[in-house]
Enzyme design. Structure first.
Site, short mmCIF file in Angstrom:
data_model
loop_
_atom_site.label_atom_id
_atom_site.label_comp_id
_atom_site.label_asym_id
_atom_site.label_seq_id
_atom_site.Cartn_x
_atom_site.Cartn_y
_atom_site.Cartn_z
N SER A 22 21.15 49.88 -4.99
CA SER A 22 20.79 50.93 -4.02
C SER A 22 19.33 51.33 -4.15
O SER A 22 18.85 52.19 -3.41
CB SER A 22 21.70 52.15 -4.21
OG SER A 22 21.65 52.59 -5.55
N HIS A 155 26.44 72.35 37.80
CA HIS A 155 26.73 71.02 38.38
C HIS A 155 25.45 70.33 38.85
O HIS A 155 25.51 69.50 39.75
CB HIS A 155 27.71 71.11 39.55
CG HIS A 155 28.93 71.95 39.26
ND1 HIS A 155 30.09 71.42 38.78
CD2 HIS A 155 29.14 73.29 39.38
CE1 HIS A 155 30.98 72.40 38.61
NE2 HIS A 155 30.42 73.54 38.96
N SER A 276 3.08 52.30 31.77
CA SER A 276 3.88 51.09 31.97
C SER A 276 2.96 49.89 31.89
O SER A 276 1.82 49.94 32.35
CB SER A 276 4.55 51.16 33.34
OG SER A 276 4.82 49.86 33.82
N LYS A 282 2.50 54.62 36.60
CA LYS A 282 3.54 55.29 35.82
C LYS A 282 3.01 56.15 34.68
O LYS A 282 2.06 55.81 34.00
CB LYS A 282 4.49 54.24 35.21
CG LYS A 282 5.37 53.52 36.19
CD LYS A 282 6.35 54.42 36.94
CE LYS A 282 7.42 55.01 36.05
NZ LYS A 282 8.39 53.98 35.61
N GLU A 289 12.80 60.99 26.02
CA GLU A 289 13.84 59.96 26.16
C GLU A 289 14.27 59.44 24.79
O GLU A 289 15.46 59.23 24.52
CB GLU A 289 13.32 58.78 26.99
CG GLU A 289 13.16 59.09 28.46
CD GLU A 289 12.47 57.94 29.18
OE1 GLU A 289 13.16 57.18 29.86
OE2 GLU A 289 11.24 57.79 29.05
#
Ligand code: ARG
Length: 466
Positions: A22, A155, A276, A282, A289
């Site tokens: 370990s 909602h 992007s 973008k 996220e």
């Protein structure tokens, strides 16, 4: 030779060595392991189990090893399996045979339990402090946006307008509960297992209380078998962390929605967004996220540990070595997520005119018209129906309720008078909700100052917790 090699006639197979070790991850516990050993050895000396001279030589050796660890010069090997035996071996190499006295009256079973208690204790405090910092960022934005009004959603449909401060304060409340959960769970973390030995206690005249006091623990495990096999405090820790991630992921989701072209409620700082590789226009909210995405791994660690513990017979079983990586990863994940969320909140810009425009559309004041009719003596259920019909009419006419003429209102209810227009005004709609914890200005200001006071109180509690 292995530290436990006496009864063996063969060397360990290399596959076993690699599978069993370990050290690759429990080296994270080096500081805690040495701190625990120092307290143990001082107690051995004070109780006359080893001599003063031996105590001092071991303490000096441990201090040197700690220095090497801090400088990144300690060399750990899987041959010595875990952090405990790596350090003991280094000690023996450093000071000779007397180093072998360190492990008197102790087992790796109570030793590893001690290390994990020390580790989780430290990280509980660090995580709680990070949550307080995030709360502070939320409170600062809330202070700036008491008069910013946006639609509140149920909602994900526009429901009733609320102050943006009110929305942010909901998160402050969630994180406040998380801090309290860390504080509540602390007394089970701050409990000392050392002295349990391998399972049944030790034959040496140890002073468990002395070790616990030296390490700042507030209590002792009262059953040696429980002491070496208990991992409840880790489950509790992972579960508190999981709830923190739930809250972070909900806030992340809202930042992602709010910063989208569809909402345009907030602008996230360029320094905390990415582009992007293909689409030049973008600007992506990768950070919220990722926080939302990382929530899954923390839940996974909680479930993995629960599963490891399920039906495990007393006391120590090697399965328990599996408790560590998930806990370490959770700490890393939460620290990164909390830090970045605080930065995102601190630096975001709020588009109050867009929020306000949306709050004024979508009939978010329909409940107020129904409540108005109730004020004119109409039962709420009937008022609800009248306003429902009015809303349908307004949708057909492409109007808001505020745009309807008195004549139009009267087609649905003769009770409606000139005073209806002020009741439908956005600010009045918001400020009519004066019930405790509601979104009226006086209530929001009161909550804001309560939350600031609680934050200070928690800061105080955490800084004196051990
Ligand atoms: N590396 C072990 C763990 O993390 C330490 C305790 C080992 N004890 C034993 N009896 N093999 O659980």
């Amino acid at each position: 030779m292995k530290l436990w090699g006496g009864r063996f006639t063969k060397t360990t197979h290399q596959w076993v060595e690699a599978f069993n070790a370990s050290i690759g991850f429990d080296k994270e516990l080096a500081e805690e392991d040495i701190e625990g050993s120092m307290a143990h050895v001082k107690m051995l000396g004070a109780c006359g189990i080893i001599t003063e001279e031996e105590t001092n030589r071991i303490l000096e050796g441990l201090a040197n090893i700690r220095q090497k660890v801090r400088e990144g010069k300690a060399e750990f090997t899987i041959e010595h399996e875990d952090i405990h035996m790596n350090i003991e071996k280094m000690l023996i190499d450093e000071i000779g045979e007397v180093g072998g006295k360190l492990h008197t009256g102790r087992s790796r079973n109570d030793q590893v339990a001690l290390d994990m208690h020390l580790y989780v204790r430290k990280e509980t405090v660090e995580l709680a402090v990070k949550i307080l910092e995030l709360q502070e960022a939320l409170l600062k934005q809330a202070e700036k946006h008491v008069d910013t009004i946006l639609p509140g959603y149920t909602h994900l449909q526009r429901a009733q307008p609320v102050r943006f401060a009110h929305h942010l304060l909901a998160y402050v409340s969630m994180f406040e509960r998380d801090v309290e959960r860390f504080i509540d769970s602390f007394k089970r973390v701050n409990c000392c297992p050392l002295g349990a030995g391998a399972i049944a206690g030790t034959t040496f005249p140890v002073d468990r209380q002395m070790v616990a006091e030296a390490l700042g623990f507030s209590s002792l495990y009262d059953n040696s078998m429980d002491a070496v096999s208990d991992r409840d405090y880790l489950v509790e820790f992972l579960s508190v962390c999981s709830l923190v991630m739930v809250h972070l992921s909900r806030l992340s989701e809202e930042l992602i929605l709010w910063s989208s072209e569809e909402f345009q409620y907030v602008i996230l700082d360029d320094a905390f967004c990415t582009g992007s590789s293909m689409m030049p226009q973008k600007k992506n909210p990768d950070i919220p996220e990722l926080i939302r995405g990382k929530t899954g791994r923390v839940f996974g660690h909680l479930m993995a540990l629960l599963t490891t513990l399920k039906a495990l017979p007393l006391t120590y079983n090697k399965d328990l070595q599996e408790d560590k990586e998930g806990v370490f990863d959770t700490v890393r994940t939460l620290k990164g997520s909390l830090r970045l969320m605080a930065a995102l909140i601190e630096t975001m810009e709020v588009n109050h005119s867009k929020m306000k425009r949306h709050a004024g559309q979508g009939f978010a004041n329909a409940t107020d018209l129904a409540d108005y009719l109730v004020g004119k003596g109409i039962p709420f259920r009937k008022a609800h129906e009248i306003v429902g019909k009015l809303v349908l009419y307004a949708i057909h006419k492409e109007k808001t309720l505020n745009d309807c003429t008195l004549e139009e209102f009267h087609r649905f209810s003769p009770e409606i008078g000139e005073d209806v227009y002020s009741c439908l005004e956005l600010e009045n709609v918001v400020d009519a909700r004066k019930s405790e914890g509601g979104t009226a200005k006086e209530q929001v200001l009161k909550t804001l100052s309560n939350k600031m006071a609680t934050l200070e109180k928690h800061r105080e509690t955490i800084s004196n917790i051990y």
